[in-house]
Write an enzyme that holds these catalytic residues in place. Sequence first.
Site, PDB file in Angstrom:
ATOM      1  N   GLY A   1       0.775  -1.227  -0.026  1.00 36.91           N
ATOM      2  CA  GLY A   1      -0.033   0.214  -0.060  1.00 36.91           C
ATOM      3  C   GLY A   1       0.796   1.311   0.007  1.00 36.91           C
ATOM      4  O   GLY A   1       2.005   1.218   0.479  1.00 36.91           O
TER       5      GLY A   1
ATOM      6  N   GLN B   1       3.182   9.993   1.253  1.00 41.76           N
ATOM      7  CA  GLN B   1       4.565   9.082   1.130  1.00 41.76           C
ATOM      8  C   GLN B   1       5.395   9.655  -0.098  1.00 41.76           C
ATOM      9  O   GLN B   1       6.508   9.167  -0.156  1.00 41.76           O
ATOM     10  CB  GLN B   1       4.359   7.699   1.170  1.00 41.76           C
ATOM     11  CG  GLN B   1       3.830   7.240   2.752  1.00 41.76           C
ATOM     12  CD  GLN B   1       3.452   5.853   2.598  1.00 41.76           C
ATOM     13  OE1 GLN B   1       2.643   5.386   2.106  1.00 41.76           O
ATOM     14  NE2 GLN B   1       4.457   4.797   3.043  1.00 41.76           N
TER      15      GLN B   1
ATOM     16  N   CYS C   1       6.169  -0.447   7.089  1.00 40.23           N
ATOM     17  CA  CYS C   1       5.850   0.942   6.270  1.00 40.23           C
ATOM     18  C   CYS C   1       6.925   1.382   5.024  1.00 40.23           C
ATOM     19  O   CYS C   1       8.123   1.307   5.778  1.00 40.23           O
ATOM     20  CB  CYS C   1       5.432   2.088   7.338  1.00 40.23           C
ATOM     21  SG  CYS C   1       5.077   3.691   6.261  1.00 40.23           S
ATOM     22  N   LEU C   2       6.778   1.544   3.920  1.00 42.59           N
ATOM     23  CA  LEU C   2       7.863   1.887   2.984  1.00 42.59           C
ATOM     24  C   LEU C   2       8.688   3.270   3.475  1.00 42.59           C
ATOM     25  O   LEU C   2       9.688   3.442   2.992  1.00 42.59           O
ATOM     26  CB  LEU C   2       7.042   2.315   1.624  1.00 42.59           C
ATOM     27  CG  LEU C   2       6.584   0.932   0.904  1.00 42.59           C
ATOM     28  CD1 LEU C   2       5.953   1.156  -0.502  1.00 42.59           C
ATOM     29  CD2 LEU C   2       7.721   0.146   0.993  1.00 42.59           C
TER      30      LEU C   2
ATOM     31  N   HIS D   1      -3.918   1.471   7.755  1.00 42.00           N
ATOM     32  CA  HIS D   1      -2.713   2.013   7.787  1.00 42.00           C
ATOM     33  C   HIS D   1      -2.590   3.049   6.877  1.00 42.00           C
ATOM     34  O   HIS D   1      -1.978   4.533   7.022  1.00 42.00           O
ATOM     35  CB  HIS D   1      -1.647   0.817   7.534  1.00 42.00           C
ATOM     36  CG  HIS D   1      -0.049   1.348   7.204  1.00 42.00           C
ATOM     37  ND1 HIS D   1       0.742   0.677   8.246  1.00 42.00           N
ATOM     38  CD2 HIS D   1       0.433   2.122   6.409  1.00 42.00           C
ATOM     39  CE1 HIS D   1       1.953   1.340   7.873  1.00 42.00           C
ATOM     40  NE2 HIS D   1       1.666   2.281   6.564  1.00 42.00           N
ATOM     41  N   GLU D   2      -3.092   2.921   5.609  1.00 43.37           N
ATOM     42  CA  GLU D   2      -2.865   4.055   4.504  1.00 43.37           C
ATOM     43  C   GLU D   2      -3.787   5.157   4.986  1.00 43.37           C
ATOM     44  O   GLU D   2      -3.512   6.185   4.635  1.00 43.37           O
ATOM     45  CB  GLU D   2      -3.354   3.610   3.278  1.00 43.37           C
ATOM     46  CG  GLU D   2      -2.436   2.143   2.879  1.00 43.37           C
ATOM     47  CD  GLU D   2      -0.877   2.676   2.941  1.00 43.37           C
ATOM     48  OE1 GLU D   2      -0.543   3.477   2.770  1.00 43.37           O
ATOM     49  OE2 GLU D   2      -0.297   1.568   2.941  1.00 43.37           O
TER      50      GLU D   2
ATOM     51  N   HIS E   1      -2.084   7.548   7.405  1.00 47.49           N
ATOM     52  CA  HIS E   1      -1.180   8.461   6.430  1.00 47.49           C
ATOM     53  C   HIS E   1      -1.883   9.545   6.145  1.00 47.49           C
ATOM     54  O   HIS E   1      -1.357  10.769   6.261  1.00 47.49           O
ATOM     55  CB  HIS E   1      -0.685   7.722   5.387  1.00 47.49           C
ATOM     56  CG  HIS E   1       0.593   6.821   5.606  1.00 47.49           C
ATOM     57  ND1 HIS E   1       1.696   7.349   5.985  1.00 47.49           N
ATOM     58  CD2 HIS E   1       0.874   5.678   5.385  1.00 47.49           C
ATOM     59  CE1 HIS E   1       2.641   6.166   6.264  1.00 47.49           C
ATOM     60  NE2 HIS E   1       2.086   5.239   5.861  1.00 47.49           N
TER      61      HIS E   1
HETATM   62 ZN    ZN Z   1       2.896   3.298   5.585  1.00 45.35          ZN
END
Ligand code: ZN
Length: 150
Positions: free
Chosen positions: A46, A51, A88-89, A130-131, A134
């Site tokens: 995701g 991000q 998380c990226l 999670h997204e 963000h």
């Molecule tokens: Zn993330």
Amino acid sequence: MAIRQLRYENDPILRKKSREVEIIDDRIKVLVQDMLDTMYKEEGVGLAAPQVGILKKVVVIDVGDGPITLINPEILQKEGENIDLEGCLSIPGKSGKVCRPEKVKVEYLDLEGNKNTIIGTDILSRALCHEIDHLNGILYIDKVISTEEE
Ligand code: ZN
């Protein structure tokens, strides 16, 4: 195809709130395509627009069942609890245990501007929560129960 530069943990943009998308124009469509390209290249499940430095309510997810694009997503219902590892990226090389709902119902617009709902369980529920966090400037590390170095 374009890969966008990821923003990392201490970047203040990750702590800001994203704005609603008012018009799904070509810029949004290019953003979505770039986000998908970036997510697949980084092997994430995701990615949220902040991000890649864009404060708009745009999320892409692929937990293995194909890509889902969500514009202005909002959680309508949550059910149950599920504690599992999450990464998380924007926080590479780490993961942590986070408690998320077992099941969520999310309302969103698709790329054509149609209102849709999606029900996610297990990993899809986790990815959606999670997204969407963000988009509100929240990172999983804010909710983590225990952290692990990879
Ligand atoms: Zn993330």
